[in-house]
Design a protein around this motif. Structure first.
Motif, PDB file in Angstrom:
ATOM      1  N   VAL A 522      46.449  34.092  44.426  1.00  0.00           N
ATOM      2  CA  VAL A 522      45.864  35.407  44.137  1.00  0.00           C
ATOM      3  C   VAL A 522      46.927  36.507  44.139  1.00  0.00           C
ATOM      4  CG1 VAL A 522      43.539  34.881  44.949  1.00  0.00           C
ATOM      5  CG2 VAL A 522      45.252  35.676  46.589  1.00  0.00           C
ATOM      6  N   SER A 523      48.171  36.129  43.899  1.00  0.00           N
ATOM      7  CA  SER A 523      49.276  37.093  43.937  1.00  0.00           C
ATOM      8  C   SER A 523      49.965  37.178  42.581  1.00  0.00           C
ATOM      9  CB  SER A 523      50.299  36.674  45.007  1.00  0.00           C
ATOM     10  OG  SER A 523      49.682  36.551  46.270  1.00  0.00           O
ATOM     11  N   PRO A 524      50.115  38.393  42.021  1.00  0.00           N
ATOM     12  CA  PRO A 524      50.846  38.532  40.756  1.00  0.00           C
ATOM     13  C   PRO A 524      52.302  38.122  40.936  1.00  0.00           C
ATOM     14  CG  PRO A 524      49.731  40.576  41.380  1.00  0.00           C
ATOM     15  CD  PRO A 524      49.662  39.655  42.545  1.00  0.00           C
ATOM     16  N   PRO A 525      53.064  37.721  39.923  1.00  0.00           N
ATOM     17  CA  PRO A 525      52.624  37.699  38.531  1.00  0.00           C
ATOM     18  C   PRO A 525      51.930  36.410  38.113  1.00  0.00           C
ATOM     19  CG  PRO A 525      54.932  37.163  38.654  1.00  0.00           C
ATOM     20  CD  PRO A 525      54.503  37.427  40.067  1.00  0.00           C
ATOM     21  N   THR A 526      51.753  35.479  39.029  1.00  0.00           N
ATOM     22  CA  THR A 526      51.113  34.207  38.677  1.00  0.00           C
ATOM     23  C   THR A 526      49.723  34.110  39.296  1.00  0.00           C
ATOM     24  OG1 THR A 526      52.213  33.167  40.567  1.00  0.00           O
ATOM     25  CG2 THR A 526      53.297  32.977  38.426  1.00  0.00           C
ATOM     26  N   ALA A 527      49.000  35.225  39.333  1.00  0.00           N
ATOM     27  CA  ALA A 527      47.668  35.252  39.947  1.00  0.00           C
ATOM     28  C   ALA A 527      46.654  34.654  38.979  1.00  0.00           C
ATOM     29  CB  ALA A 527      47.295  36.678  40.327  1.00  0.00           C
ATOM     30  N   LEU A 528      46.712  33.349  38.813  1.00  0.00           N
ATOM     31  CA  LEU A 528      45.917  32.709  37.772  1.00  0.00           C
ATOM     32  C   LEU A 528      44.419  32.790  38.052  1.00  0.00           C
ATOM     33  CD1 LEU A 528      48.132  29.561  37.073  1.00  0.00           C
ATOM     34  CD2 LEU A 528      48.083  31.741  35.855  1.00  0.00           C
ATOM     35  N   SER A 529      44.020  32.622  39.315  1.00  0.00           N
ATOM     36  CA  SER A 529      42.590  32.666  39.632  1.00  0.00           C
ATOM     37  C   SER A 529      41.973  34.028  39.332  1.00  0.00           C
ATOM     38  CB  SER A 529      42.355  32.264  41.092  1.00  0.00           C
ATOM     39  OG  SER A 529      42.639  30.896  41.292  1.00  0.00           O
ATOM     40  N   TYR A 551      39.375  40.684  49.486  1.00  0.00           N
ATOM     41  CA  TYR A 551      38.471  39.662  50.004  1.00  0.00           C
ATOM     42  C   TYR A 551      39.198  38.634  50.872  1.00  0.00           C
ATOM     43  CZ  TYR A 551      34.515  41.152  47.110  1.00  0.00           C
ATOM     44  OH  TYR A 551      33.480  41.856  46.556  1.00  0.00           O
ATOM     45  N   THR A 552      40.436  38.323  50.540  1.00  0.00           N
ATOM     46  CA  THR A 552      41.139  37.242  51.246  1.00  0.00           C
ATOM     47  C   THR A 552      42.012  37.725  52.404  1.00  0.00           C
ATOM     48  OG1 THR A 552      42.974  37.361  49.658  1.00  0.00           O
ATOM     49  CG2 THR A 552      41.221  35.778  49.198  1.00  0.00           C
ATOM     50  N   LEU A 553      42.371  38.993  52.425  1.00  0.00           N
ATOM     51  CA  LEU A 553      43.330  39.486  53.413  1.00  0.00           C
ATOM     52  C   LEU A 553      42.926  39.214  54.859  1.00  0.00           C
ATOM     53  CD1 LEU A 553      45.987  40.927  53.911  1.00  0.00           C
ATOM     54  CD2 LEU A 553      44.754  43.109  53.843  1.00  0.00           C
ATOM     55  N   PRO A 554      41.673  39.494  55.275  1.00  0.00           N
ATOM     56  CA  PRO A 554      41.338  39.225  56.683  1.00  0.00           C
ATOM     57  C   PRO A 554      41.608  37.781  57.092  1.00  0.00           C
ATOM     58  CG  PRO A 554      39.633  40.552  55.657  1.00  0.00           C
ATOM     59  CD  PRO A 554      40.552  40.109  54.553  1.00  0.00           C
ATOM     60  N   ALA A 555      41.200  36.854  56.241  1.00  0.00           N
ATOM     61  CA  ALA A 555      41.350  35.442  56.599  1.00  0.00           C
ATOM     62  C   ALA A 555      42.808  35.002  56.626  1.00  0.00           C
ATOM     63  CB  ALA A 555      40.562  34.564  55.634  1.00  0.00           C
ATOM     64  N   PHE A 556      43.679  35.666  55.865  1.00  0.00           N
ATOM     65  CA  PHE A 556      45.067  35.232  55.833  1.00  0.00           C
ATOM     66  C   PHE A 556      45.897  35.785  56.980  1.00  0.00           C
ATOM     67  CE2 PHE A 556      44.226  33.572  51.634  1.00  0.00           C
ATOM     68  CZ  PHE A 556      45.001  32.433  51.662  1.00  0.00           C
ATOM     69  N   LEU A 557      45.251  36.500  57.891  1.00  0.00           N
ATOM     70  CA  LEU A 557      45.903  36.820  59.156  1.00  0.00           C
ATOM     71  C   LEU A 557      45.715  35.685  60.161  1.00  0.00           C
ATOM     72  CD1 LEU A 557      44.963  40.588  59.553  1.00  0.00           C
ATOM     73  CD2 LEU A 557      47.198  39.637  58.984  1.00  0.00           C
ATOM     74  N   VAL A 558      44.767  34.797  59.871  1.00  0.00           N
ATOM     75  CA  VAL A 558      44.453  33.700  60.793  1.00  0.00           C
ATOM     76  C   VAL A 558      45.664  32.810  61.085  1.00  0.00           C
ATOM     77  CG1 VAL A 558      43.080  31.584  61.063  1.00  0.00           C
ATOM     78  CG2 VAL A 558      42.006  33.691  60.255  1.00  0.00           C
ATOM     79  N   PRO A 559      46.511  32.460  60.090  1.00  0.00           N
ATOM     80  CA  PRO A 559      47.659  31.603  60.412  1.00  0.00           C
ATOM     81  C   PRO A 559      48.568  32.168  61.504  1.00  0.00           C
ATOM     82  CG  PRO A 559      47.343  31.667  58.045  1.00  0.00           C
ATOM     83  CD  PRO A 559      46.396  32.672  58.617  1.00  0.00           C
TER      84      PRO A 559
END
Length: 672
Positions: A522-529, A551-559
């Motif tokens: 979900v990150s440019p420049p290859t944000a294909l989804s 939408y995804t930022l909260p969950a990506f703090l989990v790692p």
């Protein structure tokens, strides 16, 4: 099976053919644009793909020596790569002599290696002239196949690593090393099982392709359609039904597909008309679809191709990887679900009713056997079978169950299509794994992994927090350019040692890298989804990408939790030192509460629209619960005192904001 007609006033238009064609172009960007070949050439290619699948199913059940299995797997992959993927887009849909020639050459080169047997591998350190020439040509052929299937970036990265291996003495410190000539390098990369035919190709030949065959059997038996229809029937009829349907169907589809872009497109074509009618704006709808598709790479039992590599790198069971992914996956979808519930209030979502051919109960009775197929892999592993045998038997179960209904039965035509699709679906990942073997081989030969980790730790001043942040940034930046699988492989060998040197358990370090490699979807420049979702909704691709980040930022703090918090490995279903299962429950509950607070902050909505102050307090509360190390480090720097129980402070702050919103007058809410 499912409802197609939405009727809450005017019936929304279906997704246009042009939008679907544009969305499918993003799937091709991820999985490669294949030739659509008909006639005799098409039959020949299909036959090769079917034979490839049958060979790997045989290898899962019988014993095929390691070298033969890996080399034969790569031979099939290269053969199909050149026949199915054109040298350029303008030459699509026809096989030309410049496709057949490298296909034949690649098979001949593999035959040379296999014919040499043990003598061939024994002379890897001192290859003869013919070995070197064969190896050089093979590397060129492999890089061209990778360019055709995944794009130019991966081959260029591999060439940079080859250059690094050969130019070692001429590089500045601390990157310098003794250097290796072409003969030694080719011997290591081509003639041993530590380079091109190393761990990554082993995983591709033993697990990835078997899971793509399994996914193809599920798809051809109609499981994908059932999962979407089931989600629509279960969630329909309420204001937040559209968003809930996306979350549930992405979870069900993600497991068997393992592809973020494909899941996004599959769900979007069905769910977007309903989302539009419910009141979702185009960019918000696209962001949610992309975020749901991203879950495909995180969802057991398949996750993404990189998950199989985690098991191989760590020498653990794939079942262990599934267990490690269980709680983070649930937290990811919990975060998405909270966002959806807030969306329903924020947008004033409208009821969307739809007509269906059968009730939820009827649908489940007739097609519920697809759930058995979905959980069969895990069930067989729990019984004690190896991952290879488990997916083999799960594929057999899927085949047998398909005959419970005439419309799902895998009769010969569908069976051939499933076998062919299984092999073709693995080509992209297989060429990536083979080219990534060049990178892994160079790293092991030159010791680059240890050098790189020392440099990262030095820049971080020995701080675990800074090392984790630097590692996340490195993985994310690399992930912008290469596929998730390649991003994970590269960072697993060059970045993971930095975390493990500072005391992070190896499994936590690898899961940390895996999750940030996935973020590249979900990150440019290859944000294909997001780009594919925008094609379906008609939204702006970059605004859709920003929404998917939200939408995804909260969950990506989990790692960061399972890297920085000593109790955090509980999220990976591993009991912390001197702890018990209670710690697993507590860290899960704290993280879930933190994600709820962060979701409310990201949406600007809790019980009602938040003020700027409330939004800031919710963000602080979420960070104190999910990512306490950052706040604690800043607090200790300012106060000079050791801070403890920051999670409790976060819980109190979030509770206070919700209580204030509950009791203050509605009209006092400011608009943001």
């Amino acid at each position: 099976m499912a409802a197609e007609e939405l009727h809450a006033g005017k019936e929304p238009a279906e997704v246009s053919t042009e939008a679907l064609r544009k969305a499918e172009s993003y799937i091709e960007a991820e999985e490669g644009a294949t030739n659509r070949i008909s006639g005799l050439p098409g039959m020949v290619v299909t036959a090769i793909a079917v034979v490839m699948s049958l060979f790997h199913l045989y290898a899962a059940y019988a014993i095929v020596p390691t070298q033969e299995l890996r080399y034969t797997h790569v031979a099939f992959v290269l053969l199909l790569s050149f026949l199915l993927f054109p040298v350029a887009a303008k030459y699509r849909d026809r096989i030309r002599w410049w496709d057949v020639a490298p296909a034949a050459i690649s098979v001949g080169l593999i035959a040379y290696a296999l014919w040499g047997g043990e003598d061939f591998t024994d002379r890897a350190t001192v290859p003869d002239r013919m070995d070197v020439w064969v190896g050089v040509v093979f590397i060129i052929v492999l890089l061209e196949a990778t360019r055709r299937t995944t794009g130019l970036i991966m081959p260029v990265v591999a060439l940079f690593f080859i250059a690094y291996a050969m130019l070692g003495p001429h590089l500045p410190a601390p990157w310098t090393h003794r250097g290796y000539d072409l003969s030694r390098l080719v011997g290591h990369l081509f003639m041993t099982l530590e380079g091109i035919f190393g761990v990554a190709v082993d995983v591709s030949a033993t697990l990835i392709i078997l899971f793509t065959i399994y996914g193809a059997f599920l798809a051809q038996s109609g499981a994908g359609k059932f999962f979407i229809d089931f989600s629509l029937a279960l969630m329909g009829g309420k204001p937040n039904a559209a968003g809930r349907t996306v979350v549930l169907s992405s979870f069900l589809l993600g497991g068997p597909s393992g592809s973020g872009v494909a899941t996004t497109v599959m769900i979007g074509t069905v769910a977007y008309p309903m989302m539009e009618k419910a009141g979702f704006r185009k960019n918000d709808a696209g962001g949610l679809l992309a975020a749901g598709g991203l879950g495909a790479i995180l969802s057991p039992p398949v996750l993404g191709a990189a998950a199989f590599l985690i098991a191989e790198f760590l020498k653990i069971s794939y079942l262990d990887v599934i267990w490690m992914a269980t709680i983070p996956t649930c937290l990811y979808y919990l975060s998405l679900l909270i966002m959806v519930e807030l969306d329903a209030k924020k947008f004033g979502a409208r009821d969307v009713s739809f007509k269906q051919e059968m009730t939820l109960g009827q649908m489940t009775r007739r097609y519920g056997f697809h759930f058995i197929s979905l959980i069969a892999v895990v069930a067989f592993m729990l019984v004690g079978y190896s991952p290879m045998l488990s997916v083999f038997y799960a594929t057999a179960v899927t085949f047998a169950l398909s005959f419970l209904r005439r419309d799902t039965a895998l009769y010969p035509k569908k069976l051939v299509r499933a076998l062919a699709d299984g092999s073709i679906g693995a080509i992209n990942a297989a060429t990536t794994c083979a080219s990534a073997g060049i990178i892994v081989g160079v790293v092991t030969l030159t010791g680059l992994g240890l050098k790189f980790s020392s440099i990262v730790i030095a820049y971080a001043g020995g701080s675990l927090l800074l090392t984790a942040i630097y590692t996340a940034l490195i993985v994310w930046i690399i992930g912008l350019a290469v596929p998730v699988t390649a991003s994970y492989i590269i960072c697993a060998v060059i970045a993971a040692p930095a975390l493990t040197k500072l005391g992070v358990p190896d499994f936590a370090a690898h899961m940390f890298i895996f999750y940030y490699a996935v973020l590249s979807e979900v990150s440019p420049p290859t944000a294909l989804s997001p780009f594919a979702a925008a094609a379906i909704t008609g939204g702006d691709p970059y605004m859709t990408t920003l929404q998917s980040w939200k939408y995804t930022l909260p969950a990506f703090l989990v790692p960061f939790v399972f890297v920085l918090d000593p109790q955090g490995i509980g999220l990976l279903l591993s009991i912390p030192k001197d702890g018990s299962w209670v710690e697993i429950v507590l860290i899960t509950l704290k993280t879930a509460a933190g994600l709820m607070a962060l979701a409310m902050a990201a949406q600007g909505w809790a019980l009602r629209r938040t003020t700027a102050l409330e939004r800031g307090l919710l963000a602080l509360a979420g960070l104190l619960l999910v990512f306490p190390s950052l706040i604690e480090a800043l607090g200790e720097l300012i106060t000079g005192r050791d801070l403890a129980y920051s999670w409790l402070i976060g819980l109190l702050i979030a509770g206070a904001v919700l209580a204030w919103q509950n009791f203050r007058p509605q009209q006092a809410a400011a608009t943001i």
